[in-house]
Design an enzyme around this catalytic site. Structure first.
Site, PDB file in Angstrom:
ATOM      1  CG  ASP A 115      19.313  14.851  28.492  1.00  0.00           C
ATOM      2  OD1 ASP A 115      18.681  15.908  28.696  1.00  0.00           O
ATOM      3  OD2 ASP A 115      19.168  13.847  29.199  1.00  0.00           O
TER       4      ASP A 115
HETATM    5  C1  BGC Z   1      16.636  15.246  31.246  1.00  0.00           C
HETATM    6  C2  BGC Z   1      15.752  15.178  30.017  1.00  0.00           C
HETATM    7  C3  BGC Z   1      14.927  16.440  29.927  1.00  0.00           C
HETATM    8  C4  BGC Z   1      15.862  17.642  29.888  1.00  0.00           C
HETATM    9  C5  BGC Z   1      15.135  18.963  29.798  1.00  0.00           C
HETATM   10  C6  BGC Z   1      17.458  16.521  31.288  1.00  0.00           C
HETATM   11  O1  BGC Z   1      18.127  16.649  32.497  1.00  0.00           O
HETATM   12  O2  BGC Z   1      17.505  14.137  31.262  1.00  0.00           O
HETATM   13  O3  BGC Z   1      14.930  14.051  30.075  1.00  0.00           O
HETATM   14  O4  BGC Z   1      14.126  16.380  28.797  1.00  0.00           O
HETATM   15  O5  BGC Z   1      16.631  17.648  31.093  1.00  0.00           O
HETATM   16  O6  BGC Z   1      14.459  19.259  30.955  1.00  0.00           O
END
Ligand code: BGC
Length: 805
Positions: A229
């Site tokens: 993530d």
């Molecule tokens: C979120 C993800 C997301 C990623 C990119 C993160 O903060 O938890 O679900 O895909 O950001 O935007």
């Protein structure tokens, strides 16, 4: 290895360079070898490819794309084929925008109704979530690109999501928190998985060998890529050792250099890196091929109509006293509530979509055939009481036969990055309802929000329709249900407790500063309420229709259950028939019943259909912590067919011969788990369930703050400057709220308060490296001069090294 030849041509530095992002959204390329960079984009219910692709924190608005209903909405359709359809359309839009990896679906369990991201998740039940997710993934990947199912694993709260240690016993982990992922991997065949931010039993998910290797790779045979993530990498080498191919976003090359050094020093075997590179190349080449070969012309109108159809199947009718719905012809209707004008139709955070079209309730009235006599705002969207708006609404209500009252939660209440404070709707909306009820009792409330609510006011409405977050065509879909053009068939994918305090995890959410203990074990949602006979507002699987269904003639054999379903009403409709299984033996504690299958069927009025639901590998299994395997207990099992988890229409039973292995538990040690009364499990009993001591959940406030403490923990810092900065941040946050800048205030909580110090380096694309962070931490820990000197020295070093490149 599939790409040995190319890998052999790469230098060590080139291989390492592929292991992290080039910028916020793309992976690195190697031009001389024809390796292109991939584009990764959110999201879970529509595409968010930013117009300005690489702003440093990924907040710019996306290109227009269809905003489908969110997962919390679609799960109410209980329709795997529909999920696959949405996947196909999402995938086509992704291809059109040249996206290799679509970051969704998000499938974490709804452990607690306050989790801020529940709107983006499917259900409290892993089987339902898994089946729908598998549909999405199949659909997305039918376009040749990759889905990225997220967030693996046990990420069930937003509070301190980047540092919290989730303490969960092995059986609960397997049965509740991993099963949906297992289905996504085995049945959906997802090409990539996003590791979650949190720790699982002491180790960051991304570095957790048990999760990533033993389970994901070895047991489930996952052969795709793991992507962190965003900013979720802690120790890059440990992540790599656990099989994490891609760290996102860019760290300006810092962690790639760490990989090179780790190989040179012998900490990391180059073979491990080669295998990661091999899997990543497969993702790059296969998705690139699809992007080159497929040409899709997006028909915006058509996608909008699909989004409408999906919403129509997902809307849930919760109450229909005196058959107030559908609205009878020629009834004079007053439309009241801000959400009728400015719909609340999607979530907030990384999933946010810039819709191609946006239906508006007031504009869609005429075609619905419902006769509106006017609209009144009724309440202020962001919670302020406004007596004038209420009295205007009451004046209109007096003239109407029926009131359509549009209420719900605003876009700053349920968002990524923070959890909700309460399960209720704002007080000013309840005040409005109370006032309307005094002048007109024919009220139909239409709710817009992506989560379960408390409804102490429910007796004041005759009709209740939950649209959830129904996407860009949601307004029209809701009207079509109100008018009777569509017969509602959605059923809740989560339980609505009467009050928040009834929730099984109430005493253990969101945990303490270091960890959150899942003391309720496997008893989440209906698994708890049903086992202890706790009354709920709306049970899991519940939803009304404008027709009625009769169930009969159950027949069970070793492979399946068959029964008849008759539409006994006067209009055609769809029913979600649910298969629950319960074990009659009490040797192993279990919820009274668990969902093991479902069927959504269209039946004409008067017609009868025979339905067959097959058993599968999950129907009778439980995870045995002694043998460390899935087992089946030899026992008599109850096979229940229900219209909801609380409305079982048919029951039969069957003896299943299992493997009769060693039983996992000593019943006398786990009384709460054997009774299901898990709201107050003591530490001692929880440790017996865990089979080990659990770590101390509170922060040692005397210790120095480190990489993995959050910035908000500056309040305990040695340095006065750090403590003052903390209170300054609190003050700014307060000012922002007072000024009504709630979006900015929320971003502050998500990206500052809950951010670990390491995030300062991991999320700034190389502007601040880890050595500079060491300087910052020295300042925070009271060594102002030494820290400042270190910070300046490291900054200069970084500038010099960039200049020399
Ligand atoms: C979120 C993800 C997301 C990623 C990119 C993160 O903060 O938890 O679900 O895909 O950001 O935007």
């Amino acid at each position: 290895m599939k790409y040995r030849e190319i890998i052999e041509k790469m230098t060590l530095e080139e291989k390492a360079s592929l292991m992290s992002g080039k910028d916020y959204w793309t992976s690195n390329d190697i031009e001389r070898l024809g390796i292109k960079s991939m584009f990764l984009a959110d999201g879970s219910y529509g595409i968010r490819k930013q117009k300005k692709a690489s702003d440093k924190i990924g907040l710019n608005i996306g290109n227009p794309s269809t905003c489908f209903p969110t997962a919390a909405t679609i799960s109410n359709s209980w329709n795997e084929d529909l999920a696959e359809k949405i996947g196909e359309y999402l995938g086509a839009e992704a291809v059109d925008q040249k996206i290799n990896v679509l970051l969704g679906p998000a499938i974490n369990m709804k452990r607690n109704p306050l989790c801020g991201r529940n709107f983006e998740y499917f259900s409290e039940d892993p089987y339902l979530a898994g089946k729908l997710a598998a549909g999405y993934i199949r659909g997305i990947q039918s376009n040749g690109i990759a889905a990225c199912v997220k967030h693996f694993a046990v990420n069930n709260q937003e509070q301190r999501r980047m540092t919290i240690d989730t303490i969960v016993d092995e059986r609960t982990l397997r049965e509740i928190y991993l099963t949906a992922f297992e289905i996504a991997v085995k049945e959906g065949k997802t090409k990539s998985i996003m590791s979650s931010y949190n720790k699982v039993n002491g180790t960051y998910a991304n570095e957790n060998i048990h999760l990533m290797k033993d389970i994901l790779r070895e047991e489930w045979k996952f052969n795709g890529c793991v992507i962190t993530d965003w900013g979720g990498s802690n120790d890059r080498i440990r992540g790599l050792l656990a099989g994490n191919e891609l760290e996102m976003p860019s760290t300006g090359g810092e962690t790639n250099e760490e990989i090179v050094q780790a190989i040179k020093s012998g900490r990391l075997n180059e073979k491990v890196l080669d295998e990661c590179v091999d899997r990543l190349l497969d993702l790059i080449f296969t998705t690139e091929k699809a992007l080159n070969e497929s040409y899709v012309k997006i028909d915006i109108e058509k996608h909008h109509r699909i989004s409408q159809r999906v919403a129509e199947e997902s809307i849930v009718l919760l109450k229909n006293k005196d058959n107030i719905l559908p609205i009878k012809p020629n009834k004079k209707v007053a439309v009241i509530g801000e959400f009728a004008k400015e719909a609340r139709y999607q979530g907030a955070g990384s999933s946010i979509v810039n819709p191609t079209i946006l239906d508006n309730t007031l504009d869609c009235f005429e075609e619905s055939g419902i006769v509106s006599i006017g609209y009144e705002q009724g309440f202020e969207r962001y919670g302020k009481t406004n007596k004038k708006l209420i009295s205007n609404a009451c004046e209109l209500a007096k003239k109407a036969d029926v009131i359509l009252l549009y209420i719900g939660l605003d876009e700053y209440v349920e968002v990524e990055g923070l959890d909700r404070n309460t399960m209720s709707i704002p007080k000013n909306q309840i005040e409005l309802l109370d006032a309307l009820y005094k002048v007109n009792k024919n009220i139909v409330a239409i709710i817009s929000c992506g989560c379960a609510l408390e409804m102490p006011w429910i007796n004041k409405v005759k009709g209740l329709l939950h649209g959830y977050l129904a996407g860009q065509a949601g307004a029209r879909s809701i009207l079509r249900v109100l008018s009777g053009d569509v017969n509602p068939s959605g059923k809740l994918a989560e339980t609505y407790p009467i009050k928040y305090e009834d929730t099984p995890s109430y005493n253990n959410f969101p945990g303490e500063e270091v960890s959150v203990e899942y003391r309720e074990g496997p008893y989440i949602g209906y698994r708890y309420y049903d086992t202890v006979h706790k009354e709920v507002l709306f049970p899991f699987g519940y939803g009304l229709s404008y027709t009625t269904f009769e169930y009969s003639d159950i027949e069970v054999n070793k492979n399946s259950v068959t029964f008849k379903l008759n539409n006994s009403g006067s209009v055609a409709g769809m029913e979600v028939a649910q298969l629950y299984v319960g074990c009659k033996s009490d040797k192993i504690f279990r919820p009274k019943k668990e969902l093991k299958g479902f069927a959504k069927v269209f039946i004409n009025a008067g017609e009868t259909k025979t339905i067959k639901i097959y058993f599968d590998d999950k129907t009778f299994r439980y995870f045995n912590v002694k043998t460390n395997r899935w087992e089946i207990e030899s026992a008599e099992y109850e096979i229940m067919i229900g219209a909801s988890s609380a409305d079982i229409r048919l029951i039969d039973s069957i003896w299943i011969e299992g493997n009769n292995t060693e039983l996992p538990y000593d019943k006398s040690n786990l009384p709460s788990y054997y009774s299901g009364k898990v709201t107050d499990v003591g530490l001692e009993e929880f440790e017996k369930l865990m089979g080990k001591k659990v770590p101390i959940s509170t922060l040692d406030k005397k210790k120095k703050l480190g990489y993995n403490d959050t910035i908000s923990q500056c309040k305990y810092a040695k340095s006065l400057i750090a403590r003052i900065s903390y209170y300054l941040m609190i003050f700014i946050h307060w000012i922002l709220i007072k000024l009504g800048k709630r979006e900015k205030a929320n971003i502050m909580v998500m990206s500052i308060f809950n951010m670990p110090f390491r995030g300062i380096s991991r999320m700034t694309g190389g502007i601040i490296n880890m050595s500079m962070l060491d300087g910052i931490l020295m300042i925070v820990n009271g060594k102002f001069f030494k820290g400042t000197a270190k910070l300046i020295k490291e900054k200069n070093k970084l500038v010099r090294s960039k200049r020399n490149k």
